[in-house]
Design an enzyme around this catalytic site. Sequence first.
Site, PDB file in Angstrom:
ATOM      1  N   HIS A  31      40.221  32.850  33.944  1.00 22.27           N
ATOM      2  CA  HIS A  31      41.462  33.684  35.664  1.00 22.27           C
ATOM      3  C   HIS A  31      42.397  34.920  34.268  1.00 22.27           C
ATOM      4  CE1 HIS A  31      43.628  33.560  39.372  1.00 22.27           C
ATOM      5  NE2 HIS A  31      44.715  33.955  37.698  1.00 22.27           N
ATOM      6  N   GLU A  32      43.068  33.619  33.322  1.00 27.86           N
ATOM      7  CA  GLU A  32      44.446  33.879  32.904  1.00 27.86           C
ATOM      8  C   GLU A  32      44.055  34.834  31.491  1.00 27.86           C
ATOM      9  OE1 GLU A  32      47.131  32.908  34.401  1.00 27.86           O
ATOM     10  OE2 GLU A  32      46.985  32.089  35.594  1.00 27.86           O
ATOM     11  N   HIS A  50      44.046  38.336  34.741  1.00 31.26           N
ATOM     12  CA  HIS A  50      45.483  39.497  34.051  1.00 31.26           C
ATOM     13  C   HIS A  50      45.130  40.368  32.564  1.00 31.26           C
ATOM     14  CE1 HIS A  50      47.085  37.441  37.629  1.00 31.26           C
ATOM     15  NE2 HIS A  50      46.868  36.637  37.527  1.00 31.26           N
ATOM     16  N   GLU A  67      46.357  39.563  42.003  1.00 28.17           N
ATOM     17  CA  GLU A  67      45.028  36.744  41.777  1.00 28.17           C
ATOM     18  C   GLU A  67      43.485  37.422  41.940  1.00 28.17           C
ATOM     19  OE1 GLU A  67      46.730  34.762  40.601  1.00 28.17           O
ATOM     20  OE2 GLU A  67      48.350  36.318  40.343  1.00 28.17           O
TER      21      GLU A  67
END
Length: 787
Positions: A510-511, A515, A568
């Site tokens: 995810h990070e 992103h 997100e």
Amino acid sequence: MTTVFVQPAANHKLSNCDWLRGGSKVQWMSEVCNVRLQFDVRLSEWRRIRSLSSTLNLNLKMVDSQFYLPNDIGISALDCGEAFRLLSPQEKMYSHYLSRAAWYGGLAVLLQTSPESAEIFVLLQKIFRKQTPSQLAEVATAAGLSADEYQAFLVYAAALYANMGNYKSFGDTKFIPNLPKEKLETLIRASQAFQEQPAEMEALWNSCSCPLYSLEDRQKQLGLGDKGITTYFSGNCSLEDAELAQKFLDSKKLSAYNTRLFKRENGGKSCYEVRLASAVQKECAVEGECESSCGSFSFEDKEFSVKRGDYAPLMERVCCFLRQAETYAANENQRKMIQEYVRSFTLGSIDAHKEGSRYWIKDKGPIVESYIGFIESYRDPFGSRGEFEGFVAVVNKAMSERFAKLVSSAEVLLPQLPWPKEFEKDTFLKPDFTSLDVLTFAGSGIPAGINIPNYDDIRQSEGFKNVSLGNVLAVAYATKKEKLTFLEEDDKDLFIKWKGPSFEVQVGLHELLGHGSGKLFVQDDQGKFNFDQNKVVNPETGELVSSAYRGSETWDSKFSTIASSYEECRAECVGLYLCLNKDVLSIFGNEGQDAEDVIYVNWLSMVRAGLLGLEFYTPESKSWRQAHMQARFVILRVLLEAGEGLVSLEEATGQDGKPDCKITLDRSKIHTVGKDAIQRFLCKLQVLKSTSDVEGGRALYDFYSTVSDSGSHNFLRLRDTVLLRKEDRKMFVQANTRISGESVELVEYEGSAAGLIRSFIERFEEDTDQLEADLLEMSRRDAPCWC
């Protein structure tokens, strides 16, 4: 316990601004409290009323449970003792002063949350500075409070500290004390603080007691205009005002991150004040600044003024502690980083903060990691203004080695994402990706992972850092079987066993690759594009890309109200998509059947989170209050839409006779039906983001965010079930540091409401009286703006 509040009679009209028009605020607030107290339905009366209708009782409990915190809410100490012990004396000093800067800056969140938060904070500080929770317990018993009522007060106080205000940091709903107002007033009046300073404590109580308990519709959640409460904007601001202000800021190349907006009428003409957070309050250019961004301007037939000085007393303290931290910096990058942060908080300059962020990116692999400033825009109803946060953490070397392997694999994994290579950054700038044990996290709440800085131009061309907060994950996601809702019994054991490892994989993907991926198409002020507009084709339309971000436009400023949740959602989809890769799972030590179980639990966890997300939807305003949970609900909708039995939600009756729901996920179809659905959706999300297609992005995201009672699933009814069975998020007790002689010692506290309260009482001991006076002055100065 439920308390019902009835509005004053129609012939007794009271405005929140009446005290401004005549009489003292204390007198007016006292009158309001007396009027409202007459209309409070007492607990004994309610108990008689509720027997009239068990159905009414159930509905009220489901609604009111959102606004009370249970006495048995989870409260855990955040362990960082071993990590801190291993630091050198210099590193401990560096950590100490950075932590002091973070904690004092974090108090700005009180002023960013609600009109009454700062006053409630000061009220609690004054009470507990004179008597510890155990000492006050004796007073409570003598005053007629039961043990449960006193515990409810302690839980409320702990929650206000943990959330830095009286609205939940995760969900943005208000919470109020779970004991009658008259009982709390009796306790406060019996406290030693009240006995020693009756006039001051009386004024404080009269000023904040009514909003402290009020559950009027607008005050139930954060929002803009009639949708909720916000102190990022004056009370007379609307969405149209926010949009106009954003256009003005863009025209001046000013970021909204460290601003608030105040509107007033002057001769029938709207005038706007943009206030910058800064220690300096002068509007002219000052030392360290070539040209002031402050002044008066005309824009679209409206008057704008840009002023400094928001949160000035707090920003002064932040700068003071940062300068002390600079003395113990490990290298030149850290020193220059701090110098730029000081310049930013002194002058109100986001450009300076961006410079500090550049030095922060260059500071590779520090033992003590930190970041501070106006960072995340989740709680700004418009999505552009940052909430203050600051963290200090120590590297967990073993876990960081795994993340380093993931970073090394990123250039192989990025091309596997489902969009053309032209939609990916031209060059992957390898970031730091470390697992940290948090020493300090000041702000409204603690996340599990972070990808910063949030400045698009820096992330696109210079890089970023990824952080996984290991000691937070260890506490936050420890789950008891009896607390697991909506899962089949067989799934619960798997969930408990693999939730931690699966979430570790999801956070990493995810990070770093969520992103950290994707390109924004930009046309700069000179008209130059960062892509070949004659060759790059939109894969969704088959046509050449014809739209881009222009000049100072950013992702946040363009997509505004949906930007945070949309991003997100994109990052969560990347995690789901890439966790299917066996090489990724191998990096985290998962092979064979274990790897398949990690995949299954990760996808199951996302589906369950999508259902749980309904708690954070407000039907009355048709709005979402939490970006991550809205994102997870969107993903649930996408997976349900995929069909073929991939995901099912079956409403049922639980063993307790109350409404329930069961989730099933066909693990045999994750790699086929599930992967295809996420692949298609993820590509759409990225293409719309890359091309600055706000209209298309809103249409797509709003469609999947819709919560209704029609269609194959009655989500409004399921929301009632979720509220009925919800479990409140845990609160964390953080340690303090203090200088003892020539060394720094760590002060730890028990994982309880009393421990959390004590940690905050001891956190600001050096200038408590002046700090409380400053908070009250800042709060009361702006009081007229919230009417």
